[in-house]
Design a protein around this motif. Sequence first.
Motif, PDB file in Angstrom:
ATOM      1  N   PRO A  58       0.142   2.531   5.650  1.00 17.23           N
ATOM      2  CA  PRO A  58      -0.944   3.290   5.014  1.00 17.23           C
ATOM      3  C   PRO A  58      -2.200   3.219   5.859  1.00 17.23           C
ATOM      4  O   PRO A  58      -2.484   2.178   6.450  1.00 17.23           O
ATOM      5  N   GLU A  59      -2.915   4.325   5.951  1.00 15.05           N
ATOM      6  CA  GLU A  59      -4.114   4.335   6.792  1.00 15.05           C
ATOM      7  C   GLU A  59      -5.396   4.268   5.985  1.00 15.05           C
ATOM      8  O   GLU A  59      -6.355   3.634   6.377  1.00 15.05           O
ATOM      9  N   HIS A  60      -5.404   4.942   4.862  1.00 13.73           N
ATOM     10  CA  HIS A  60      -6.634   4.946   4.069  1.00 13.73           C
ATOM     11  C   HIS A  60      -6.755   3.632   3.298  1.00 13.73           C
ATOM     12  O   HIS A  60      -5.767   3.138   2.755  1.00 13.73           O
ATOM     13  N   PRO A  61      -7.964   3.084   3.229  1.00 10.89           N
ATOM     14  CA  PRO A  61      -8.137   1.801   2.511  1.00 10.89           C
ATOM     15  C   PRO A  61      -7.671   1.870   1.058  1.00 10.89           C
ATOM     16  O   PRO A  61      -7.151   0.892   0.533  1.00 10.89           O
ATOM     17  N   TYR A  62      -7.828   3.047   0.421  1.00  6.87           N
ATOM     18  CA  TYR A  62      -7.419   3.144  -0.979  1.00  6.87           C
ATOM     19  C   TYR A  62      -5.909   2.984  -1.101  1.00  6.87           C
ATOM     20  O   TYR A  62      -5.411   2.258  -1.951  1.00  6.87           O
ATOM     21  N   THR A  63      -5.187   3.668  -0.221  1.00  8.30           N
ATOM     22  CA  THR A  63      -3.728   3.547  -0.251  1.00  8.30           C
ATOM     23  C   THR A  63      -3.321   2.107   0.031  1.00  8.30           C
ATOM     24  O   THR A  63      -2.408   1.568  -0.606  1.00  8.30           O
ATOM     25  N   GLN A  64      -4.005   1.509   0.975  1.00 10.41           N
ATOM     26  CA  GLN A  64      -3.681   0.120   1.316  1.00 10.41           C
ATOM     27  C   GLN A  64      -3.891  -0.780   0.098  1.00 10.41           C
ATOM     28  O   GLN A  64      -3.032  -1.594  -0.247  1.00 10.41           O
ATOM     29  N   ALA A  65      -5.019  -0.591  -0.568  1.00  9.16           N
ATOM     30  CA  ALA A  65      -5.310  -1.422  -1.725  1.00  9.16           C
ATOM     31  C   ALA A  65      -4.289  -1.178  -2.831  1.00  9.16           C
ATOM     32  O   ALA A  65      -3.801  -2.105  -3.479  1.00  9.16           O
ATOM     33  N   LEU A  66      -3.957   0.092  -3.009  1.00  8.10           N
ATOM     34  CA  LEU A  66      -2.988   0.466  -4.039  1.00  8.10           C
ATOM     35  C   LEU A  66      -1.642  -0.199  -3.768  1.00  8.10           C
ATOM     36  O   LEU A  66      -1.012  -0.779  -4.661  1.00  8.10           O
ATOM     37  N   LEU A  67      -1.228  -0.124  -2.508  1.00  6.27           N
ATOM     38  CA  LEU A  67       0.062  -0.708  -2.134  1.00  6.27           C
ATOM     39  C   LEU A  67       0.052  -2.228  -2.308  1.00  6.27           C
ATOM     40  O   LEU A  67       1.015  -2.823  -2.801  1.00  6.27           O
ATOM     41  N   ALA A  68      -1.085  -2.815  -1.916  1.00  4.53           N
ATOM     42  CA  ALA A  68      -1.167  -4.269  -2.029  1.00  4.53           C
ATOM     43  C   ALA A  68      -1.107  -4.702  -3.488  1.00  4.53           C
ATOM     44  O   ALA A  68      -0.632  -5.785  -3.809  1.00  4.53           O
ATOM     45  N   ALA A  69      -1.599  -3.827  -4.361  1.00  7.58           N
ATOM     46  CA  ALA A  69      -1.669  -4.202  -5.770  1.00  7.58           C
ATOM     47  C   ALA A  69      -0.338  -4.042  -6.487  1.00  7.58           C
ATOM     48  O   ALA A  69      -0.129  -4.630  -7.540  1.00  7.58           O
ATOM     49  N   VAL A  70       0.549  -3.224  -5.942  1.00 13.33           N
ATOM     50  CA  VAL A  70       1.827  -2.997  -6.624  1.00 13.33           C
ATOM     51  C   VAL A  70       2.610  -4.303  -6.650  1.00 13.33           C
ATOM     52  O   VAL A  70       2.841  -4.910  -5.617  1.00 13.33           O
ATOM     53  N   PRO A  71       2.984  -4.776  -7.832  1.00 13.89           N
ATOM     54  CA  PRO A  71       3.764  -6.009  -7.875  1.00 13.89           C
ATOM     55  C   PRO A  71       5.155  -5.770  -7.270  1.00 13.89           C
ATOM     56  O   PRO A  71       5.777  -4.751  -7.533  1.00 13.89           O
ATOM     57  N   ARG A  72       5.584  -6.682  -6.420  1.00 10.33           N
ATOM     58  CA  ARG A  72       6.873  -6.494  -5.757  1.00 10.33           C
ATOM     59  C   ARG A  72       7.878  -7.488  -6.289  1.00 10.33           C
ATOM     60  O   ARG A  72       7.608  -8.678  -6.366  1.00 10.33           O
ATOM     61  N   VAL A  73       9.015  -6.942  -6.596  1.00  8.54           N
ATOM     62  CA  VAL A  73      10.021  -7.778  -7.227  1.00  8.54           C
ATOM     63  C   VAL A  73      10.580  -8.799  -6.237  1.00  8.54           C
ATOM     64  O   VAL A  73      11.090  -9.839  -6.620  1.00  8.54           O
ATOM     65  N   GLU A  74      10.428  -8.544  -4.942  1.00  6.92           N
ATOM     66  CA  GLU A  74      10.984  -9.478  -3.971  1.00  6.92           C
ATOM     67  C   GLU A  74      10.049 -10.656  -3.685  1.00  6.92           C
ATOM     68  O   GLU A  74      10.452 -11.615  -3.035  1.00  6.92           O
ATOM     69  N   VAL A  75       8.795 -10.563  -4.175  1.00  3.86           N
ATOM     70  CA  VAL A  75       7.878 -11.677  -3.938  1.00  3.86           C
ATOM     71  C   VAL A  75       8.104 -12.732  -5.021  1.00  3.86           C
ATOM     72  O   VAL A  75       8.088 -12.432  -6.209  1.00  3.86           O
ATOM     73  N   SER A  76       8.310 -13.969  -4.617  1.00  3.42           N
ATOM     74  CA  SER A  76       8.614 -14.989  -5.609  1.00  3.42           C
ATOM     75  C   SER A  76       7.343 -15.576  -6.190  1.00  3.42           C
ATOM     76  O   SER A  76       6.233 -15.360  -5.687  1.00  3.42           O
TER      77      SER A  76
END
Lengths: 337, 341, 613
Positions: free
Chosen positions: C260-278
Amino acid sequence: MITYLLRRLGAGVLLLAVVTLVTFMIFYVVPRMAGQTTEQLATMYVGKAPTEEAIQAAIARYNLDEPVVVQFWEFVKAIFVGADYTFGNQVTQCSAPCFGYSFQTYQEVFPEIIRRLPVTLSLALGAGVVWLVGGVGIGIISAIKKGSIFDRVAMGLALAGVSLPVFFTGLLALAFVVHAWGILPTPEYTPITENPFAWLVGMILPWLTLAFLQGAQYARQTRAGMLETMGEDYIRTARAKGLSERRVIFKHGLRPTLTPIVTIFGLDIGLVLGGAVLTESVYSLQGIGRYAVQAIVTSDLPVILGVTLFSAFFIVLCNLIVDLLYVWVDPRVRVSG
Amino acid sequence: MTAPLEAQDSAEGAEPEAITRGVRNTANRSLRQIAWQRLKRDRVAMAGGVVVIVLVLAAVLAPVIAWLTGESPYQYDEALMDPLTGGALNDPADPASGVDPLGGMSLKHPFGLEPGNGRDMFLRVIYGAQISLIVAFCATVLCVVIGTLLGIVSGYFGGWVDAVISRAMDIFLAFPLLLFAIALAGVVPDGAFGLNGNGLRIGLLIFIIGFFNWPYIGRIVRGQTLALKEREFVEAARSLGAGNAHILFRELLPNLVTPILVYSTLLIPTNIIFEASLSFLGVGINPPTPSWGGMLDNALDYYTTSPHFVIVPGLAIFLTVLAFNLLGDGLRDAFDPRSTD
Amino acid sequence: MSTPGAGKAPAAATDAVVRVRDLTITFPTMDGEVRAVDGISFDVAPGGALGIVGESGSGKSATSLALMGLHRGTRAQITGEIAVVDTDINAASDAQVRALRGNDIAMVFQDPMSALHPQYTIGNQIVEAYRSHHPEASKADARKRAVDALDRVGIPEPARRFNSYPHEFSGGMRQRVLIAMGLVCEPRVLLADEPTTALDVTVQAQILDLLDDLRRDLGMSLILVSHDLAVVAGSVDEVLVMQKGKVVERGDVSDVLARPEHPYTQALLAAVPRVEVSRAQRRAQVRAERVHAPDSAAEDARIAASDAPAAEAGESLSVMESGAEIEAGEPLLKVENVRMRFKVRGGMLAQGQDFYAVDDVSFELRQGETLGIVGESGSGKSTLSRMVMRLLQPTEGRVTFEGRDITRMADRQLRPLRRDVQMIFQNPYSSLNPRITIGDSIGTALRVQGERNRQTIKNAVRDLLDRVGLEPEHYNRFPHAFSGGQRQRIAIARALILRPKLIICDEPVSALDVSTQDQVLRLLAELQDDFDLTLIFVAHDLAVVRQVSDRVLVMRKGKVVEEGEGDSVYENPQHEYTKQLLTAAPVLDPAEARSLRAERARARGTEESAAAS
């Protein structure tokens, strides 16, 4: 679905029972609560010339010296199986449904009500058609053309309509339409079997008077309901299908709007059938409602009692018809009940 | 990394959600302020409000007005009337001058004279307002008290309590009300319940109207309570240890004030008409105390010669009812959370 | 190619079925004009799939309605160009737009429960869609097509169900019916606006799979609008990220999600909870980030020291002490074989049937632990949490808190328990009383519990407001002045004011936007550390549950189907249903999404063959 109908029937019977009970209370219990003795109560059922003998006879006739429960039982029994009345040494059979005898005319109340039924029936059904068609029609057009001149004028009139009591509009019509301008003759009931035209002419003003008030309410309600329905998601779905606006309105919008109107109409027509008290009074039409009003003046209690019960019966009947209609109108009733 | 988002979250307030509903910058105004602003722009409703205030003032100040004009609502003046038809004479000095089509309207008697007896209509209408408003207000209060209590209890507790109360409401709504009222007025003797004369009459009218009309408020309150009960703040209060009384009166009731206010405003005109109807049928206030419905009842005998006797009290009812309806409609629209402007 | 910003027009694709240029949508309101969509442009190629992603208020729904011309007749002002199958929507006549709707471009809406007319059969509604565009078609032909469409979307026994009413279907089935309605005219574009938001995760996967199948089999273009990046990841080729009416990023879906290039997209992606993260990874991350924010840590210390009201009341033990005490002995909470029965009204004169919302569930919870309860709607997870909270009384079984049996305690006896067990509710819009100031809302608990000193209450509330990241000066504001995330913070403060030992979080973030979700989860994690809280975390979102829970219960239809340490449940699921849930969970990596889709298709294949044999 059968469960639903049985339940509704049960509800109707319950309503009838409660109205009977309340009517009984009004006539037999409330006066005692207001501090009347048995003799005073009996005097109310004797008519104009209360002799001691007549009072004692009335006490016996209405079981006024018995416990309240017995009184109620006899009261209900008379309605279902009739009763014998003693006037002096004369015994008269009052057949079921027995609402008693008028003190004024010494006639049975029930046949008297039936005699006046055609007047009320003509008034209620005629006015019902006018207000349902007129009110709902205007409401729909107003909702579709929201904000237009038509809508503004119609809703202004409707607001005036709900603010005008029947007896005022009736008096205005009498003073101007009948007396000052002479457009129509004084309203009068002629049996339709005798002279359909006279029947029509005689009933026009009462119909319009009653329908103006009711129709105004229906127009407001229909418009509000239609506007609410048109905001529903399924209307958007219908539009997204590419349906014409006409079809969206008349197929998808109208039915949910009319569904609650059916209920209200059942209730209203039932009330009016039980005596359009005010309209009949203002036009001196000899209907059921006027019968009750005239009885007040002469304190003819059995008449008031009879009319009250009779009109409750009409309300229950109309509600049941509405419940039947609902099965057809709203599919959700069929399954869930 | 989350910093800019956090800033956005707190700085923008409720804006993102609000935009979709078409309201913005309203976040810091309370619902009542918004409603008041809307109401102020609704000229029709405001006009209704002004008429209501004027009416209430006139009713309250009726004795003062009578003193100022030097007239009395009970003063007969048969000399002014045409002995034949009962209408007001064109020339009071000449009994043969014929009936005045305006019903004797003059500066002294702005609403004309009552046919048959020559009483001043202006004061009778104002004193009639007193009766009308007292009965309608008190009956409405009775409706609101019974309706709110039963509605909130029925909605909140549900189960058999709700079943019984809801059924009762259905039954009340299906009652042939006018007939019951007539019957009640017919059987209650004068001098009952420690009251007599018009005191008893007014009490009886208030009781009949209030007792039979409460289901309108009851249904609305019940419906609103049902909806509110589903909101999690009720469970939240319970989970904090709050009892039923706290939840009913501290949590739910504040949310019901607005609908109750709106529908009481709309119930008052209904009750005014009801009172007038009973008086018209002759089971309301006893003459000679003036009432609008009673005047119209008398007007049945005079409409051919004195149309003003129909128009004056009729218009009084109409304008009063209309004013309350306009105000009520305006209030309802102003408080409607769905409206966007 | 990932092009940030909306300035550049996309490469002019002359054969595009949908072409949008400089679209602006403005709504007039009392406070001036609100620009919901602000100059966006995009194309959709025949057979292509475009995802439009944005949080609430981004203008994505206004855009999709504009594509259908559904803003007509409203006060919305639209400028720019919208061409759908070579028809200019803004210039076309009403009749032209109608001819297009449903025939060339069909739309599937968010809420299947309200999108179908309740008083007509589904067959009637589908046939109507067909016949309005093919008036020449016979009734029998239209009916046949409708049945085919129903069959195509996987409605069992379509010919029989043709005459059913919408209320006879579940939410997922209704959404299928709506898709069938869209398909019946074989449109070139299917526009799905949040088609799965109202649905459970397994049903969501089925609907997304169906849309994907249909697109491939019928060569339709798909426009998928969603707030959830993971929902669009596996279903589209190109993605458009919207924020406040503007397109902030556009490009190939795998590029945008990977880089992602735009900071908003980056923030959005970072905020999505990921099922693979323990859980461990997430915890480490949150704590690490916390150290870098010394301000808040200092504040924590200050508040911990001045821990005002509870300490003053002198009743509740210091949190630390009680924690130590219990860890040695028995569990803080013990739930044994609880069942909750509801009566369901029977049909034809039948007796009411019993329905067990929770059926024989047991678990234990130790001090400081977090238990995740995961399940779809109807799994009984909310009922279970309300029984622990004793908002509901279990029909059978036992709930023991700190050794006390609380299963049948009367309301009055329960009041002291309320100090120790608190709850955070799902919807911050409904969990705060709109007519009560937030200060009073938070302070109610102290008042109900017997605190009379107004100043004490006020100070306690202000401290807590500060602690959850709100201004103490906002004490006298009403809830409507706050955003969803802020309201959830208020709700958290309310739950904390009594210094409870156990907090039950019932879907605490599911009503929030993704970015707000993340912040609230972080706050909860911090508070758990600071106040030594024990948590029960109830949610439908597998990823969220994994990140916060030490142990996980998986529930289905009132029963626990699997229980275990978080990581083992997620990495090595034992029960069929858990596996199904995990394959259904939307993921951000398009490649992985496709492989999961294939896996689901295989699973369905074996199911069907099993059913057939």
